[in-house]
Write a protein that holds these residues in place. Sequence first.
Motif, PDB file in Angstrom:
ATOM      1  N   ASP A 158       5.242  -2.057   0.130  1.00 28.04           N
ATOM      2  CA  ASP A 158       5.263  -2.759   1.615  1.00 28.04           C
ATOM      3  C   ASP A 158       5.076  -1.761   2.509  1.00 28.04           C
ATOM      4  OD1 ASP A 158       8.210  -1.303   1.258  1.00 28.04           O
ATOM      5  OD2 ASP A 158       7.977  -1.749   3.043  1.00 28.04           O
ATOM      6  N   GLY A 159       4.463  -2.229   3.799  1.00 28.13           N
ATOM      7  CA  GLY A 159       4.384  -1.839   4.921  1.00 28.13           C
ATOM      8  C   GLY A 159       2.931  -1.422   5.395  1.00 28.13           C
ATOM      9  N   ASN A 162       2.554  -3.508   8.760  1.00 24.24           N
ATOM     10  CA  ASN A 162       3.389  -3.626   9.643  1.00 24.24           C
ATOM     11  C   ASN A 162       2.961  -2.923  10.969  1.00 24.24           C
ATOM     12  OD1 ASN A 162       5.305  -4.026   7.706  1.00 24.24           O
ATOM     13  ND2 ASN A 162       6.376  -2.115   7.672  1.00 24.24           N
ATOM     14  N   LYS A 174      10.798   4.643   6.791  1.00 24.84           N
ATOM     15  CA  LYS A 174       9.232   4.509   6.953  1.00 24.84           C
ATOM     16  C   LYS A 174       9.134   3.354   5.450  1.00 24.84           C
ATOM     17  CE  LYS A 174       7.826   8.729   6.813  1.00 24.84           C
ATOM     18  NZ  LYS A 174       6.815   9.882   6.648  1.00 24.84           N
ATOM     19  N   SER A 175       8.042   2.777   5.902  1.00 22.85           N
ATOM     20  CA  SER A 175       7.802   1.852   4.635  1.00 22.85           C
ATOM     21  C   SER A 175       7.002   2.676   3.218  1.00 22.85           C
ATOM     22  CB  SER A 175       6.633   0.678   5.144  1.00 22.85           C
ATOM     23  OG  SER A 175       5.427   1.422   5.256  1.00 22.85           O
ATOM     24  N   ASP A 176       7.025   2.057   2.299  1.00 26.52           N
ATOM     25  CA  ASP A 176       6.376   2.558   1.409  1.00 26.52           C
ATOM     26  C   ASP A 176       5.080   3.252   1.422  1.00 26.52           C
ATOM     27  OD1 ASP A 176       8.659   1.871  -0.058  1.00 26.52           O
ATOM     28  OD2 ASP A 176       7.719   0.407  -1.358  1.00 26.52           O
TER      29      ASP A 176
END
Length: 215
Positions: A158-159, A162, A174-176
């Motif tokens: 994910d991410g 973003n 923090k996103s992956d």
Amino acid sequence: MQSNPFDRKKHLYKNEAFTELVKDAVRFFNGTPVHSLLPPEIFLGTGVYALYYVGQNPLYKKYSALNRLAYNYPIYVGKAVPKGWRQARISGSALNQSRELNNRLREHSRNIVVGAGLSLEDFTCRFVIFEDEGSDMIGTIEAALIKLNRPLWNVAIDGFGNHDPGRGRYEQAKSDWDVIHPGRSWAERCKGTPKNESIIFSNIERHLRDIEEQR
């Protein structure tokens, strides 16, 4: 007023014509030209797009092999609609004059440039522009492409898509994507506890095995 007894069949909508329309749009999408990720010129429109990886980063080189003969395995699928689109606060003519699709691809280009371990020249894209009434299909076609292709950066990591959450919202983790590709300055301000790298790498490996098994 008395409530009617519940009958599920009376609430279930089916239409084969709609199903065929989605399939036709997906076929059209898969036949569109492939471009470098950074658009060569500014163009107008909103729509749906996919990114393809063709580099040699060990995490993703499987995608290079899968896309060697044809671009059939996107690493990411997204949509581009202007602000106010969901609330119907934008007219059809304004929608057609939007640069949102062009801007979204350029935003992704900037994120890849700063993301550790990634090179812009290793990515290509294809996209479809939806105008007028066709713009109502944007979300549906994006969902269909994700369901069909299960892109890694949509499903397992994910991410990537973003945005900066903004001042006062940096308590989140923090996103992956930002954990394994650090570089976006706003992501470094996120104070939450992110997922461990080893878990993210395991998710990538499992996802790529699943894709290979489903071929």
